[in-house]
Design an enzyme around this catalytic site. Structure first.
Site, PDB file in Angstrom:
ATOM      1  N   VAL A 126       1.279  -3.777   3.721  1.00 22.43           N
ATOM      2  CA  VAL A 126       1.243  -5.031   4.477  1.00 22.43           C
ATOM      3  C   VAL A 126       2.470  -5.713   4.307  1.00 22.43           C
ATOM      4  CG1 VAL A 126      -1.369  -5.072   4.739  1.00 22.43           C
ATOM      5  CG2 VAL A 126      -0.203  -6.168   2.715  1.00 22.43           C
ATOM      6  N   SER A 166       0.757  -1.068  -0.101  1.00 24.78           N
ATOM      7  CA  SER A 166      -0.005  -0.006  -0.003  1.00 24.78           C
ATOM      8  C   SER A 166       0.981   1.313   0.008  1.00 24.78           C
ATOM      9  CB  SER A 166      -0.834  -0.038   1.271  1.00 24.78           C
ATOM     10  OG  SER A 166      -2.049  -0.988   1.056  1.00 24.78           O
ATOM     11  N   TYR A 203      -5.236   4.041   7.742  1.00 23.76           N
ATOM     12  CA  TYR A 203      -6.641   3.618   7.955  1.00 23.76           C
ATOM     13  C   TYR A 203      -6.969   3.849   9.329  1.00 23.76           C
ATOM     14  CZ  TYR A 203      -3.885   1.295   4.287  1.00 23.76           C
ATOM     15  OH  TYR A 203      -3.128   1.031   3.323  1.00 23.76           O
ATOM     16  N   LYS A 239       0.518   3.131  -3.118  1.00 24.51           N
ATOM     17  CA  LYS A 239      -0.643   3.833  -3.241  1.00 24.51           C
ATOM     18  C   LYS A 239      -0.471   5.683  -3.409  1.00 24.51           C
ATOM     19  CE  LYS A 239      -3.894   0.685  -1.042  1.00 24.51           C
ATOM     20  NZ  LYS A 239      -4.534   0.399   0.339  1.00 24.51           N
ATOM     21  N   TYR A 268      -3.532  -2.722 -10.484  1.00 22.37           N
ATOM     22  CA  TYR A 268      -3.189  -2.244  -8.951  1.00 22.37           C
ATOM     23  C   TYR A 268      -2.484  -3.415  -8.401  1.00 22.37           C
ATOM     24  CZ  TYR A 268      -4.713  -2.104  -3.937  1.00 22.37           C
ATOM     25  OH  TYR A 268      -4.791  -2.281  -2.795  1.00 22.37           O
TER      26      TYR A 268
HETATM   27  O1  DON Z   1      -4.825  -4.681  -1.838  1.00 24.97           O
HETATM   28  C1  DON Z   1      -4.375  -5.099  -0.777  1.00 24.97           C
HETATM   29  O2  DON Z   1      -4.905  -5.682  -0.158  1.00 24.97           O
HETATM   30  C2  DON Z   1      -2.912  -5.096  -0.917  1.00 24.97           C
HETATM   31  N1  DON Z   1      -2.371  -5.288  -2.183  1.00 24.97           N
HETATM   32  C3  DON Z   1      -2.491  -4.109  -0.235  1.00 24.97           C
HETATM   33  C4  DON Z   1      -2.735  -3.821   1.032  1.00 24.97           C
HETATM   34  C5  DON Z   1      -1.811  -2.849   2.226  1.00 24.97           C
HETATM   35  O3  DON Z   1      -0.762  -2.686   2.001  1.00 24.97           O
HETATM   36  C6  DON Z   1      -2.683  -2.477   3.363  1.00 24.97           C
HETATM   37  N2  DON Z   1      -1.580  -1.681   4.388  1.00 24.97           N
HETATM   38  N3  DON Z   1      -1.306  -1.643   5.155  1.00 24.97           N
END
Ligand code: DON
Length: 304
Positions: free
Chosen positions: A258, A64, A240, A67, A189
Site C-alpha cells: 500500500v 506488504s 489479493y 511479506k 509486523y
Molecule cells: O497491514 C497492513 O494493512 C499494512 N501494513 C500492509 C498492507 C499492504 O501493503 C497491502 N498491500 N497492498
C-alpha cells in the site's frame, strides 16, 4: 535484446501524464502525506544490467512487499513446517479480510494476506534471536546495502491505528495459531512493513527469486524448489482479490504494497520494481499495474 531503457522511458512518459493516478493510502496516517506524483521504475536483467527511470532511487514504505521477504526468511529457518500453520490458496478477498479466517478455524489462506503474514511474523519471532534487527539485516544482506532501515514513524502510525490487524492477531491467537503475545507479533509486523527501500534496492533484494533461490551478493540462498514455491504464491496471491487481474494483464509473479510499490519478476530473466503511490480500489498501485502491463506487452516477456 530489447532496448530496455528506451522501453521504460516510453512507458514512463505515457503513464506520468495520466489524469487519474489513484488514491494514496490514508488508513495508515503517516502514509497519507506522500505525494502521488512520485513515479519510478527500475529493472535488472539476469545478466546484471540495470535500467531506471524517474524516482527509482527514492525510498518509500515497502509495506506488504515485505511479506515475501519475511516468508523467504521463515522458509529458510523452518522449511516445510511453515505450511502446518498457513495454507497456499488464493483468498479472493481483500488483504485484511477477517471472515475467512474465522470460517477456516484460524488457518490463513496464504502467507501474503495480513493474517498469513502475521503468522509468519510469529514464526520469525520464535526463531530469531533479535527478531527486528535480524530481519532488517537479512533484507540488508539480500540487497548489499547497510543504509536500509525502518521508518519508526510509519510503524508507530500503524501501531496506534491498526485495529483490524489487532483483530486478526487476536483471532489467530484464539485458534492457537500464534505462539507469541499479540503485541510482540504486531510490533514486529508493523516494523517489517515500515521498512523503506528504493525501487533499485527492492529489485536487488528480490533478485534471488529470479535466480533459482541464489543471492549473488552473499551466501543467502533458498533451494530452487523453495524459490519456485514463493514465486507461485506471488502469482496466485500477491495481489489479493486482484491476483487474477494481475496475472491476466501482466503475466508475472509479483507483490504489491500500500506504499505504492510493486515488484515483479520473470525467473532467469529479470526483476522489475515500480513505485507510484496512488492506489486503485483494491489497494494496488494504479500506475504500477499499468506500467507492468505495458512492459510485458511491449517486450513480450512473461511467464505465459
Ligand atoms: O497491514 C497492513 O494493512 C499494512 N501494513 C500492509 C498492507 C499492504 O501493503 C497491502 N498491500 N497492498
Amino acid at each position: 535484446m530489447p532496448d530496455f531503457q528506451a522501453i521504460l522511458e516510453h512507458i514512463y512518459q505515457d503513464a506520468v501524464i495520466a489524469s487519474d493516478k489513484g488514491t494514496v493510502a490514508s488508513y495508515i496516517p503517516e502514509l497519507a502525506h506522500i505525494d502521488k506524483n512520485n513515479f519510478g521504475i527500475h529493472l535488472r536483467t539476469s545478466d546484471g544490467n540495470d535500467y531506471g527511470v524517474g524516482n527509482y532511487n527514492k525510498p518509500f514504505s515497502i509495506q506488504s512487499i515485505s511479506k515475501v521477504l519475511a516468508l523467504s526468511k521463515a522458509i529458510a529457518l523452518i522449511g516445510e513446517g511453515t505450511w502446518k500453520r498457513i495454507d497456499v490458496e488464493p483468498s479472493g478477498h481483500p488483504f485484511n479480510q477477517l471472515a475467512l479466517l474465522e470460517i477456516e478455524n484460524g488457518i490463513p489462506r496464504n502467507p501474503l494476506i495480513n493474517s498469513g503474514a502475521i503468522v509468519i511474523a510469529d514464526i520469525l519471532i520464535s526463531n530469531l534471536k533479535n527478531p527486528k534487527e535480524d530481519f532488517l539485516n537479512y533484507v540488508r544482506d539480500l540487497t548489499g546495502d547497510e543504509t536500509i532501515n525502518f521508518n519508526k514513524d510509519v510503524a508507530h502510525s500503524e501501531k496506534v491505528t491498526g485495529f483490524k490487524n489487532y483483530a486478526t492477531a487476536n483471532l489467530l491467537k484464539s485458534f492457537n495459531n500464534l505462539n507469541n503475545p499479540v503485541e510482540d507479533v504486531l510490533d514486529f509486523y508493523f516494523h517489517q512493513c515500515a521498512i523503506e527501500m528504493t525501487c533499485q534496492q527492492l529489485t536487488k533484494a528480490f533478485f534471488f527469486l529470479a535466480n533459482k533461490g541464489i543471492c549473488m551478493l552473499n551466501k543467502t540462498r533458498l533451494t530452487k524448489s523453495q524459490a519456485k514455491r514463493i514465486n507461485a504464491l506471488m502469482l496466485t496471491c500477491g495481489f489479493y482479490d486482484e491476483a487474477g487481474e494481475f496475472a491476466f494483464e501482466v503475466g508475472l509473479p509479483g507483490k504489491s504494497g500500500v506504499g505504492g510499490g510493486i515488484v515483479a519478476l520473470l525467473p532467469d530473466h529479470f526483476v522489475i520494481t515500480t513505485w507510484a503511490p496512488g492506489l486503485n480500489k483494491k489497494g494496488n498501485s494504479k500506475l504500477g499495474m499499468l506500467t507492468l502491463e505495458q512492459f510485458t506487452s511491449k517486450t513480450k516477456l512473461s511467464i505465459f
